[in-house]
Write a protein that holds these residues in place. Structure first.
Motif, short mmCIF file in Angstrom:
data_model
loop_
_atom_site.label_atom_id
_atom_site.label_comp_id
_atom_site.label_asym_id
_atom_site.label_seq_id
_atom_site.Cartn_x
_atom_site.Cartn_y
_atom_site.Cartn_z
N ILE A 75 -6.38 -8.34 6.12
CA ILE A 75 -6.06 -8.48 7.54
C ILE A 75 -5.94 -9.96 7.88
CG2 ILE A 75 -6.85 -7.97 9.89
CD1 ILE A 75 -8.25 -5.49 8.87
N ALA A 93 -14.17 -1.33 3.66
CA ALA A 93 -14.31 -1.56 2.22
C ALA A 93 -13.00 -2.09 1.65
CB ALA A 93 -14.70 -0.26 1.51
N PHE A 94 -13.02 -3.27 1.14
CA PHE A 94 -11.87 -3.89 0.48
C PHE A 94 -10.65 -3.93 1.40
CE2 PHE A 94 -14.42 -1.50 -2.68
CZ PHE A 94 -15.08 -2.60 -3.18
N GLY A 96 -3.84 3.38 12.55
CA GLY A 96 -4.04 2.33 13.55
C GLY A 96 -4.29 1.00 12.89
N ASP A 97 -4.36 -0.02 13.75
CA ASP A 97 -4.51 -1.39 13.26
C ASP A 97 -5.94 -1.86 13.55
OD1 ASP A 97 -4.45 -4.13 12.82
OD2 ASP A 97 -2.42 -4.34 13.62
N GLY A 98 -6.58 -2.41 12.52
CA GLY A 98 -7.95 -2.89 12.67
C GLY A 98 -8.10 -4.02 13.67
N ALA A 145 -9.70 0.58 7.78
CA ALA A 145 -8.95 0.42 6.52
C ALA A 145 -9.46 1.44 5.51
CB ALA A 145 -9.07 -1.01 5.98
N THR A 146 -9.55 2.68 5.96
CA THR A 146 -10.19 3.74 5.16
C THR A 146 -9.39 4.11 3.93
OG1 THR A 146 -11.38 5.83 5.44
CG2 THR A 146 -9.16 5.74 6.37
N GLY A 147 -8.08 3.85 3.94
CA GLY A 147 -7.25 4.12 2.76
C GLY A 147 -7.32 5.57 2.33
N ASN A 190 -8.29 2.14 -9.18
CA ASN A 190 -9.60 1.67 -8.69
C ASN A 190 -10.70 2.02 -9.69
OD1 ASN A 190 -9.30 0.30 -6.34
ND2 ASN A 190 -9.73 2.03 -5.00
N TYR A 243 -3.46 4.62 -6.63
CA TYR A 243 -4.53 3.80 -6.08
C TYR A 243 -5.92 4.23 -6.58
CZ TYR A 243 -7.59 1.42 -2.87
OH TYR A 243 -8.60 0.64 -2.37
N MET A 285 -1.29 5.95 2.87
CA MET A 285 -2.62 5.82 2.25
C MET A 285 -3.54 6.95 2.71
SD MET A 285 -3.11 3.39 0.02
CE MET A 285 -4.79 2.83 -0.09
N PHE A 303 0.82 -1.21 0.00
CA PHE A 303 0.00 0.00 0.00
C PHE A 303 0.85 1.26 0.00
CE2 PHE A 303 -3.18 -3.20 0.99
CZ PHE A 303 -4.09 -2.87 -0.01
N LEU A 350 -9.77 5.05 9.86
CA LEU A 350 -8.52 4.50 10.43
C LEU A 350 -7.82 3.63 9.40
CD1 LEU A 350 -7.87 3.03 13.86
CD2 LEU A 350 -7.88 1.40 11.97
N ASP A 351 -6.51 3.76 9.30
CA ASP A 351 -5.75 2.90 8.38
C ASP A 351 -4.38 2.59 8.96
OD1 ASP A 351 -6.24 2.14 5.23
OD2 ASP A 351 -4.13 2.13 5.79
C1 LIG Z 1 -7.64 -2.12 -0.85
S1 LIG Z 1 -7.37 -0.81 0.30
C2 LIG Z 1 -9.02 -0.22 0.61
C3 LIG Z 1 -9.03 1.23 0.96
C4 LIG Z 1 -10.40 1.88 1.05
N1 LIG Z 1 -11.21 1.32 2.10
C5 LIG Z 1 -11.15 1.83 -0.26
O1 LIG Z 1 -12.34 1.54 -0.26
O2 LIG Z 1 -10.54 2.13 -1.29
C6 LIG Z 1 -7.02 -1.73 1.78
C7 LIG Z 1 -6.58 -0.84 2.92
O3 LIG Z 1 -6.50 -1.65 4.09
C8 LIG Z 1 -5.47 -1.12 4.88
N2 LIG Z 1 -5.12 -2.14 5.89
C9 LIG Z 1 -4.53 -3.33 5.69
N3 LIG Z 1 -4.37 -3.99 6.85
C10 LIG Z 1 -4.89 -3.19 7.82
C11 LIG Z 1 -5.04 -3.31 9.23
N4 LIG Z 1 -4.59 -4.38 9.90
N5 LIG Z 1 -5.64 -2.29 9.90
C12 LIG Z 1 -6.09 -1.18 9.26
N6 LIG Z 1 -5.95 -1.01 7.92
C13 LIG Z 1 -5.37 -2.00 7.21
C14 LIG Z 1 -4.39 -0.81 3.87
O4 LIG Z 1 -3.41 0.07 4.36
C15 LIG Z 1 -5.21 -0.20 2.74
O5 LIG Z 1 -5.32 1.20 2.87
#
Ligand SMILES: C[S@@+](CC[C@H](N)C(=O)[O-])C[C@H]1O[C@@H](n2cnc3c(N)ncnc32)[C@H](O)[C@@H]1O
Length: 235
Positions: free
Chosen positions: A128, A122-123, A104-106, A56-58, A25, A21, A84, A14, A78-79
């Protein structure tokens, strides 16, 4: 692959894809991704806390779509990967949306119990490794009766769509992704995670095992993408 190695890979991928990105998309989904996130944003039920969490808001598109709802909830996005969040910060600076972005971590959410009416992802869930733990954290931070919305790709069930989709994932996606981002292997990894993600009934079972009730799934675009929704039981 070990969990630590998987996390390193997720961070590397990422960090690398962030400049392209959003563009990829839109291009690779023919802008369907915008419609998918809008569907989730509209589905959310307002609740007593007035807050929604997007894990994982990206680059923040779903968080911003939720913040644009008529009742203007406060959205926390949070991401894991700080890079990202940079495009998300730029988008936020151009809007008046009530969105707070944080790193942060999900699997270990920095919020007290019952903080949110809804949690979205989302995605992100397929990236994870400890999916059950992430679902458990989402349950913890939801208010009783609150809902989780998981938007995720799944291999479609219809045979002809499935064949086309596999071809797309195995050949076109890494080739196109590689061409634009200079790193085809990242897109190969993303394609593999889609192929490995459980079918809707199996994922709903994971949600129930995490403590959610009333799990159901809604297919979008011929079952390429699904929204899985479930509720936190009332106390
Ligand atoms: C495919 S992107 C999706 C981003 C956004 N939600 C979207 O709809 O485009 C996946 C995201 O998950 C985040 N991610 C991966 N593992 C994670 C974790 N353990 N905690 C939080 N975010 C995480 C990545 O950094 C990345 O931004």
């Amino acid at each position: 692959m070990q969990e630590a190695e998987q996390l390193r890979q997720v961070r590397r991928i990422f960090n690398q894809v962030v400049p392209v990105y959003d563009f990829l998309n839109r291009a690779l989904s023919l802008r369907e991704d915008v419609r998918w996130r809008r569907f989730v944003a509209r589905a959310i039920r307002p609740g007593p806390t007035g807050r929604v969490l997007d894990v994982a808001t990206g680059t923040g598109d779903l968080a911003l779509a939720i913040a644009a709802r008529p009742e203007k909830p406060l959205v926390a996005g949070l991401d894991l990967v700080p890079a990202m969040l940079e495009p998300a910060r730029r988008k936020l600076a151009r809007s008046r949306a009530r969105v707070a972005l944080l790193c942060g971590d999900g699997t270990s959410l920095p919020f007290p119990e019952a903080s949110f009416d809804a949690v979205t992802i989302a995605f992100g869930i397929r990236n994870i490794p400890r999916r059950g733990r992430a679902l458990g954290e989402m349950l913890r931070v939801l208010a009783p009766g609150g809902r989780v919305y998981v938007l995720e790709f799944t291999t479609p069930q219809k045979p002809w769509v499935r064949r086309l989709y596999r071809l797309y994932l195995r050949s076109w996606l890494p080739a196109l992704g590689g061409l634009v981002s200079g790193d085809g292997s990242s897109y190969q990894y993303l394609a593999d995670t889609i192929l490995e993600f459980p079918a809707p009934p199996a994922f709903r079972a994971e949600m129930r095992a995490a403590g959610f009730r009333a799990a159901r799934s809604h297919a979008l675009t011929h079952g390429i993408t699904w929204v899985h929704v479930a509720e936190k039981p009332q106390a």
